[in-house]
Design a protein around this motif. Structure first.
Motif, short mmCIF file in Angstrom:
data_model
loop_
_atom_site.label_atom_id
_atom_site.label_comp_id
_atom_site.label_asym_id
_atom_site.label_seq_id
_atom_site.Cartn_x
_atom_site.Cartn_y
_atom_site.Cartn_z
N SER A 261 0.84 -1.21 0.00
CA SER A 261 0.00 0.00 0.00
C SER A 261 0.86 1.25 0.00
O SER A 261 0.55 2.23 -0.67
CB SER A 261 -0.91 0.02 1.22
OG SER A 261 -1.81 -1.04 1.17
N ASP B 80 -5.50 -0.93 -5.08
CA ASP B 80 -4.98 -1.49 -3.85
C ASP B 80 -5.97 -2.49 -3.26
O ASP B 80 -6.94 -2.10 -2.63
CB ASP B 80 -4.70 -0.38 -2.84
CG ASP B 80 -3.91 -0.89 -1.64
OD1 ASP B 80 -3.60 -2.10 -1.61
OD2 ASP B 80 -3.61 -0.08 -0.74
N GLU B 81 -5.70 -3.76 -3.50
CA GLU B 81 -6.58 -4.83 -3.03
C GLU B 81 -8.06 -4.46 -3.18
O GLU B 81 -8.80 -4.43 -2.22
CB GLU B 81 -6.29 -5.14 -1.56
CG GLU B 81 -4.85 -5.54 -1.35
CD GLU B 81 -4.64 -6.25 -0.03
OE1 GLU B 81 -5.55 -7.02 0.36
OE2 GLU B 81 -3.58 -6.06 0.58
MG LIG Z 1 -2.22 -2.63 2.13
#
Ligand SMILES: [Mg+2]
Ligand SMILES: Nc1ncnc2c1ncn2[C@@H]1O[C@H](COP(=O)(O)OP(=O)(O)OP(=O)(O)O)[C@@H](O)[C@H]1O
Lengths: 304, 269
Positions: B66, B178-179
């Motif tokens: 991240s 991000d995910e």
């Molecule tokens: Mg993360």
């Protein structure tokens, strides 16, 4: 003390080890009979699950009638002298008299407009300052010493000063109401801005926002529900400060009425004026709530 | 091992003459201060994305994925190193790097269509063009019927699709994700993986997606960057030798499973 530590249920292990494995193994784990923890459903004690309509109607009735009954017993029963606590009917008939013969409506209008004026001014000042302080750390650092320090100074202590500065006319009353709530407003709005999730700001940035867009198109709408709530909480404070202002110097207004009635020991009039302030408060709260729902219909229900 | 050759500075020659990668990250490091001590979260990270590539970045939890994505997006500054978009060094966020976040980041006071329109307005697109793009991208994510719904009226998967549409509609040079499916249940997640592949087939967007789901990474990407943790480094740049178009059942083919085993092993170190 330490000798017994190993046999105690709550072992005297150093604090930082209490939750680690070493801490757990040095103390014997006592095994007691298994106990299932089950929650029984409850209508009355329901937490965030709503209550049935009958209870919703019944509870306010009880909440209002119990004090009324207590009041009636105390006054009609002759337990308390009339001069300390007049009977409910006396208060009501006095109230009618105040409206019909004493032009109470003028006082109500005078007080309400002072509250509204001071409150609106406080809103106009606190919203931009709160937004700026919540958004920019530099602005927060600039104004924080002032805002935090002055917030702890009682407004009542400023009243003599305000009278010197602004005299005893309407300006002074606006100013007292304004000073009373503006700093609380600011502090609460700053918190509201800081509570906006980073993701919203980051999303705005990656969509191409500059700081101005961020402030007006993201931070302001995101904080608006909390700002409306802040207003709802603090308008009650505005009434407090108004009465304070009117107690000191006024020829009109509910606070003025109260202080004059007190001079003549007219307890019934004092009580009626206080009741009127309460009713106005209920009405304002309701109106501000409606305004909030109108301005931020997107806000999750139930969070209001 | 990744090369650390210094690139010519930005000023050298008009960018159009040289074929620049869409996105490149050079010698990027990031230190945090944790309880008074410096903590190296990213160390000498190099990444390159060519136009139209779909790349995944996998790594164990806490390895700095991240952080890396935020630095690329310009939401955080690196301690060392630089990020280039089409050869031009960037500092700070911009609409050239769109981003989809793990948690729902739709503006709750705007309808789905208005959310999508947010970036388009900032770009100053005329109204007709805005309307066209909103319609197109809501169709891409299958939310045309919900154009006028508020975010609170959508399910988790729909919110994430709307956030993807918002990022896509801005037509950034690179999409950072991000995910994006991390918070969703297994079925929705697979649906969205398929959906993401369709999105790519329709738009050929350059995408860098962070995930810790190895299957997701293999299924979606042309290449996978495998990250080490403590400090976060690029361990391997792995080409995925699978056909460009993939169906979900590719996940049980021997080739796929072999790749999965290999990456999982690499991550275990
Ligand atoms: Mg993360
Ligand atoms: N603001 C910060 N200050 C200090 N340390 C930080 C900060 N942000 C992140 N870290 C540290 O950096 C490391 C990497 O965090 P990051 O969020 O990038 O991990 P991640 O790979 O995305 O993990 P996950 O898969 O769980 O999301 C973590 O060890 C975290 O403790």
């Amino acid at each position: 003390m330490t000798e017994f530590s190993s046999t105690e249920a709550e072992p005297a292990v150093p604090n930082d080890k209490r939750f680690s494995h070493e801490g757990a193994t040095t103390a014997p784990i006592q095994k007691s009979a298994k106990k299932r923890l089950r929650l029984r459903p409850s209508t009355f004690w329901s937490v965030r699950q709503g209550i049935p309509t009958w209870l919703k109607i019944l509870m306010p009735i009880i909440g209002i009638s119990v004090p009324l009954i207590a009041w009636s017993i105390l006054s009609y029963g002759g337990f308390v002298k009339d001069i300390f606590l007049p009977a409910p009917t006396t208060v009501i008939s006095t109230g009618i008299e105040l409206f019909t013969e004493d032009e109470l409506i003028k006082d109500i209008v005078a007080s309400a407009s002072r509250v509204l004026g001071g409150f609106a001014l406080a809103g106009l000042v606190s919203v931009p300052i709160g937004l700026l302080m919540g958004t920019f750390e530099s602005i927060a650092s600039l104004l924080n010493p002032f805002v935090s320090a002055v917030r702890y100074m009682p407004v009542a202590a400023f009243v003599p000063l305000i009278v010197i500065w602004a005299g005893i006319d309407e300006t002074a009353k606006f100013l007292i109401v304004f000073l009373g709530i503006v700093l609380y407003n600011i502090a609460m709005i700053v918190d509201a801005v800081r509570a906006i999730p980073d993701e919203l700001l980051n999303a705005a940035y990656t969509l191409g926002s500059n700081r101005l867009v961020l402030l007006f198109k993201v931070i302001f709408p995101a904080a608006l529900p909390s700002i409306m709530n802040t207003m709802r909480v603090n308008i009650a404070g505005a009434w407090n400060f108004l009465i304070l202002a009117e107690l000191i110097a006024a020829e009109q207004g509910l606070g003025f009425r109260i202080i004059r009635s007190q001079r003549y020991l007219q307890t019934d009039r004092v009580l009626f004026c206080i009741l009127i302030i309460g009713l106005i408060g209920l009405l304002t709260d309701f109106l501000l709530k409606q305004l909030g729902m109108f301005l931020t219909p997107w806000y999750e229900q139930g969070e209001r | 091992m990744a090369e650390t050759l210094p690139l010519p500075p930005n000023s050298g020659g008009p960018p159009s003459m040289v074929e620049h990668p869409k996105l490149s990250v050079h010698g990027l490091s990031k230190n945090f201060v944790y309880q008074g001590n410096p903590l190296t979260v990213l160390e000498n990270v190099d990444i390159e994305l060519k136009a139209n590539e779909f790349i995944c970045l996998v790594g164990s939890s806490g390895c700095g994925k991240s952080t890396l994505l935020k630095i690329i997006a310009g939401l955080m500054s690196p301690t060392m190193g630089e990020v280039r978009v089409e050869g031009e060094a960037v500092e700070g966020p911009g609409s050239d790097r769109g981003m989809v976040f793990q948690s729902y980041s739709l503006f709750p006071w705007l309808t789905v269509a208005k959310n999508v329109e947010f970036g388009l307005k900032l770009q100053g697109l005329p109204k007709a063009e805005r309307r066209e793009r909103i319609a197109y991208y809501l169709d891409v994510v299958g939310l045309s019927r919900f154009a006028n719904a508020l975010p609170k009226q959508l399910s988790g998967g729909m919110k994430q699709r709307a956030a993807i549409a918002r990022a896509l509609a801005n037509e950034p040079e690179v999409m950072l994700m991000d995910e994006p499916f991390g918070a969703l249940d297994a079925q929705t997640k697979e649906q969205l993986q398929q959906f993401m592949q369709e999105v790519w087939e329709r738009t050929h967007m350059t995408i860098l997606m962070v995930t810790h789901d190895v299957e997701e990474a293999i299924f979606l990407s042309h290449r996978v960057y495998i990250m080490d943790s403590h400090p976060g480094r690029i361990r391997e740049n792995l080409h995925i030798p699978l056909p460009e178009h993939r169906e979900l059942d590719i996940k049980i083919t021997p080739k796929f499973l072999e790749l999965k085993r290999y990456i999982t092993n690499q991550l275990g170190h």
